[in-house]
Design a protein around this motif. Structure first.
Motif, PDB file in Angstrom:
ATOM      1  N   LYS A 141       0.832  -1.220   0.000  1.00 31.29           N
ATOM      2  CA  LYS A 141       0.000   0.000   0.000  1.00 31.29           C
ATOM      3  C   LYS A 141       0.855   1.254   0.000  1.00 31.29           C
ATOM      4  O   LYS A 141       1.966   1.278   0.509  1.00 31.29           O
ATOM      5  N   GLY A 142       0.280   2.299  -0.576  1.00 35.54           N
ATOM      6  CA  GLY A 142       0.974   3.587  -0.604  1.00 35.54           C
ATOM      7  C   GLY A 142       0.228   4.535  -1.518  1.00 35.54           C
ATOM      8  O   GLY A 142      -0.852   4.208  -2.001  1.00 35.54           O
ATOM      9  N   ASP A 186      -0.618   2.009  -4.950  1.00 34.17           N
ATOM     10  CA  ASP A 186      -0.502   0.642  -4.440  1.00 34.17           C
ATOM     11  C   ASP A 186       0.127  -0.234  -5.506  1.00 34.17           C
ATOM     12  O   ASP A 186      -0.150  -0.080  -6.695  1.00 34.17           O
ATOM     13  N   GLY A 237      -6.569   1.118   6.220  1.00 30.93           N
ATOM     14  CA  GLY A 237      -5.991  -0.178   5.859  1.00 30.93           C
ATOM     15  C   GLY A 237      -6.890  -1.320   6.309  1.00 30.93           C
ATOM     16  O   GLY A 237      -7.028  -2.336   5.629  1.00 30.93           O
TER      17      GLY A 237
HETATM   18  N1  LIG Z   1      -0.865   9.532   0.115  1.00 32.67           N
HETATM   19  C1  LIG Z   1      -1.769   8.658  -0.298  1.00 32.67           C
HETATM   20  N2  LIG Z   1      -2.382   8.848  -1.476  1.00 32.67           N
HETATM   21  C2  LIG Z   1      -3.309   7.963  -1.893  1.00 32.67           C
HETATM   22  N3  LIG Z   1      -3.696   6.848  -1.201  1.00 32.67           N
HETATM   23  C3  LIG Z   1      -3.114   6.633  -0.036  1.00 32.67           C
HETATM   24  C4  LIG Z   1      -2.131   7.500   0.474  1.00 32.67           C
HETATM   25  N4  LIG Z   1      -1.729   7.002   1.664  1.00 32.67           N
HETATM   26  C5  LIG Z   1      -2.450   5.864   1.873  1.00 32.67           C
HETATM   27  N5  LIG Z   1      -3.270   5.644   0.866  1.00 32.67           N
HETATM   28  C6  LIG Z   1      -4.214   4.542   0.731  1.00 32.67           C
HETATM   29  O1  LIG Z   1      -4.805   4.278   1.985  1.00 32.67           O
HETATM   30  C7  LIG Z   1      -4.980   2.879   2.146  1.00 32.67           C
HETATM   31  C8  LIG Z   1      -4.527   2.409   3.483  1.00 32.67           C
HETATM   32  O2  LIG Z   1      -3.185   2.840   3.726  1.00 32.67           O
HETATM   33  P1  LIG Z   1      -2.433   2.189   4.977  1.00 32.67           P
HETATM   34  O3  LIG Z   1      -1.086   2.749   5.021  1.00 32.67           O
HETATM   35  O4  LIG Z   1      -2.600   0.732   4.925  1.00 32.67           O
HETATM   36  O5  LIG Z   1      -3.314   2.684   6.210  1.00 32.67           O
HETATM   37  P2  LIG Z   1      -3.303   1.927   7.619  1.00 32.67           P
HETATM   38  O6  LIG Z   1      -2.224   2.637   8.380  1.00 32.67           O
HETATM   39  O7  LIG Z   1      -4.693   2.112   8.107  1.00 32.67           O
HETATM   40  O8  LIG Z   1      -2.959   0.489   7.344  1.00 32.67           O
HETATM   41  C9  LIG Z   1      -4.226   2.201   1.024  1.00 32.67           C
HETATM   42  O9  LIG Z   1      -5.229   1.685   0.136  1.00 32.67           O
HETATM   43  C10 LIG Z   1      -3.470   3.282   0.345  1.00 32.67           C
HETATM   44  O10 LIG Z   1      -3.557   3.124  -1.084  1.00 32.67           O
END
Ligand SMILES: Nc1ncnc2c1ncn2[C@@H]1O[C@H](COP(=O)(O)OP(=O)(O)O)[C@@H](O)[C@H]1O
Ligand SMILES: NC(=O)C1=CN([C@@H]2O[C@H](COP(=O)(O)OP(=O)(O)OC[C@H]3O[C@@H](n4cnc5c(N)ncnc54)[C@H](OP(=O)(O)O)[C@@H]3O)[C@@H](O)[C@H]2O)[C@@H](O)CC1
Ligand SMILES: [K+]
Length: 479
Positions: free
Chosen positions: A388-389, A392, A416
């Protein structure tokens, strides 16, 4: 068909991403996905068809045939043949035999109208008898173009196309096939568009952007199966969520997200009860999940279609997860279950963010999607990975897919957990790879919808009701 347009450009130089495109045979479903994604990137179906028909006409002209017979079906493959006819009208004496099934595709109907202004002889056939009036055309032809059935063909060929194919095979003329041979026809050459669908094809580009192929898009939603009317309870699948302990909300977010992504029954094994009437709470013996809970959890793993491990779990339950995962058919491993030794199920999807990926592989995946894709492809994680990021990266070691949907507002805690719950529900009917691609795409689209209304005030919970609007919009709008 309203196509959801993708707007934001890819945040990296795409010229070095061709290594991530798949070059061997692709299935009709994959071609439909790519086709639909190309249209969402601004290239219309008619433009794609014009490119396909042009390529087909150029190959046909290599035969230097004087009399050309083009056999056109009622679908878009037929459309390709009609375009080729229009492009060849000066080069040869062209006759089109087109099948009027009564429901020609819109694009093909448009091509037929255009052809009516050309010096091409076009003859409609509706049944086998109509064809038997034109046996002379088959015997006089120097070249036959097969544009009867392409990637939309399904099952044994029905009349009158069956007879059409037999007559083509009986003629002396070589047969040039559009995209792929109609079932049963004997090809001389195969002019495939974009990617080969069958062996021994010559492949011609039709201007499809690489992002339509290596990126997720609305075309990915086509893989979602329509539900038949006479379905029974449970067809949406039974999901088990194992999580909670230190963080009591996470497993509930995952569970609610799984319901909104189509699961029928969702059970949550977690120490803390939250009053969610739609979810079934399975209490644990203590205020964290321990070995004492295995007698409760293992039978639930056996009966569930998909088990999601990890949301809010905390670091102390890893042994329990390792034991449970041996009873899991399809598993999604997220958050605190992403520790070494990695748990794995019969089919596994891992959904790490950057920190979790580094923790389980010992390697920082880097910042650009290109580097992150390399890191995922070269990790020896035994299953599908959704890293993820902002973009993704999804990989099942063979294929790589990039998902651009989402917004920075989604860094709020719990998104997430929502994504993992969506992937778990999708994995009931889809492969881990397809579930991850669609899950990332849909969760990101939901995030974009909620960012439009809530901005940085978005909470993970806000995403949940938006998920079905993205996943099931197609059926809702009757596309
Ligand atoms: N800067 C960003 N731009 C677009 N989508 C983001 C960004 N940061 C996170 N995401 C999306 O948010 C979702 C969850 O991110 P994640 O890091 O897993 O959060 P958590 O800390 O809740 O696990 C993922 O689907 C990711 O694609
Ligand atoms: N934008 C695009 O899409 C582009 C597509 N492109 C081209 O389109 C091709 C896909 O078109 P396609 O004709 O193969 O499929 P599709 O248009 O769905 O119509 C199917 C028709 O076939 C019929 N039929 C099915 N099975 C049958 C059977 N067993 N026996 C008999 N009939 C059968 C079905 O009949 P029905 O089921 O409706 O009665 C319907 O009429 C693809 O290979 C490429 O060449 C390129 O131009 C690039 C842009
Ligand atoms: K064909």
């Amino acid at each position: 068909m309203t196509i959801h347009m993708q707007h934001q450009p890819f945040p990296d130089d795409l010229t070095r991403y061709s290594e991530y495109a798949c070059l061997d045979l692709i299935t009709p479903e994959e071609m439909r996905r790519i086709d639909h994604n190309a249209q969402s990137l601004g290239i219309s179906g008619l433009e794609l068809m014009e490119s396909a028909g042009t390529a087909l006409s150029l190959v046909a002209q290599e035969y230097h045939a004087g009399i050309v017979l083009i056999l056109c079906g009622s679908g878009n493959n037929g459309g390709d043949g009609l375009v080729a006819a229009r492009h060849m009208s000066r080069e040869a004496e062209v006759t089109v035999l087109w099948y009027d099934s009564g429901h020609q595709t819109r694009s093909t109907r448009r091509q037929l109208e255009r052809l009516s202004h050309c010096d091409v002889r076009s003859i409609r056939f509706r049944c086998r008898e109509d064809l038997l009036h034109h046996l002379d055309i088959f015997s006089k032809a120097d070249l036959i173009v097969d544009a009867l059935l392409g990637t939309g063909g399904a099952g044994t060929v029905r009349e009158p196309l069956k007879t059409c194919i037999d007559l083509a095979n009986q003629s002396q003329a070589p047969v040039l096939c559009a995209d792929l041979p109609s079932p049963g026809i004997i090809p001389d050459r195969i002019c495939a568009f974009h990617r080969p669908k069958v062996k021994d094809s010559e492949v011609y580009d039709i201007g499809i952007p690489i992002l339509a192929e290596i990126g997720t898009g609305p075309g990915d939603l086509l893989l979602m199966q329509e539900r038949k009317q006479n379905v029974h309870k449970g067809v949406g699948g039974e999901i088990l969520v194992i999580g909670g302990g230190p963080y009591q909300g996470a497993p509930w977010l995952s569970g609610l997200a799984a319901l909104r992504a189509g699961a029928d029954i969702v059970r949550i094994v977690t120490p803390h009860y939250l009053p969610e009437p739609d979810l079934i709470h399975i209490p644990t013996s203590g205020d964290t999940i321990t070995q004492n809970d295995l007698d409760t959890i293992i039978p639930l793993c056996d009966r569930s279609d998909v088990v999601l491990c990890g949301p809010g779990l905390g670091p102390d339950a890893h042994e329990v997860i390792l034991t449970c995962s041996e009873h899991v058919k399809k598993g999604v491993f997220d958050a605190d279950s992403l520790r070494t030794p990695l748990p794995h199920a019969h089919e596994s999807l891992y959904t790490p963010h950057t920190g979790e990926f580094t923790r389980i592989t010992g390697r920082d995946p880097g910042l650009t999607p290109y580097d992150r894709a390399h890191a995922v492809r070269n990790s020896d994680i035994p299953g599908t990975v959704l890293l993820k990021g902002p973009v993704d990266v999804i990989s099942d070691t063979k294929r790589i897919r990039f998902n651009q949907t989402g917004t920075p507002a989604m860094t709020t805690g719990g998104t997430g957990d929502v994504l993992a719950g969506v992937c778990a529900a999708l994995m009931v009917h889809l492969s881990a790879f397809d579930a991850a691609c669609i899950g990332a795409y849909a969760t990101g689209c939901a995030g974009e919808m909620i960012t439009n209304t809530h901005g940085y005030g978005m909470t993970a919970r806000d995403l949940i009701p938006a998920i079905p609007q993205v996943l099931f919009r197609r059926t809702l709008e009757g596309e």
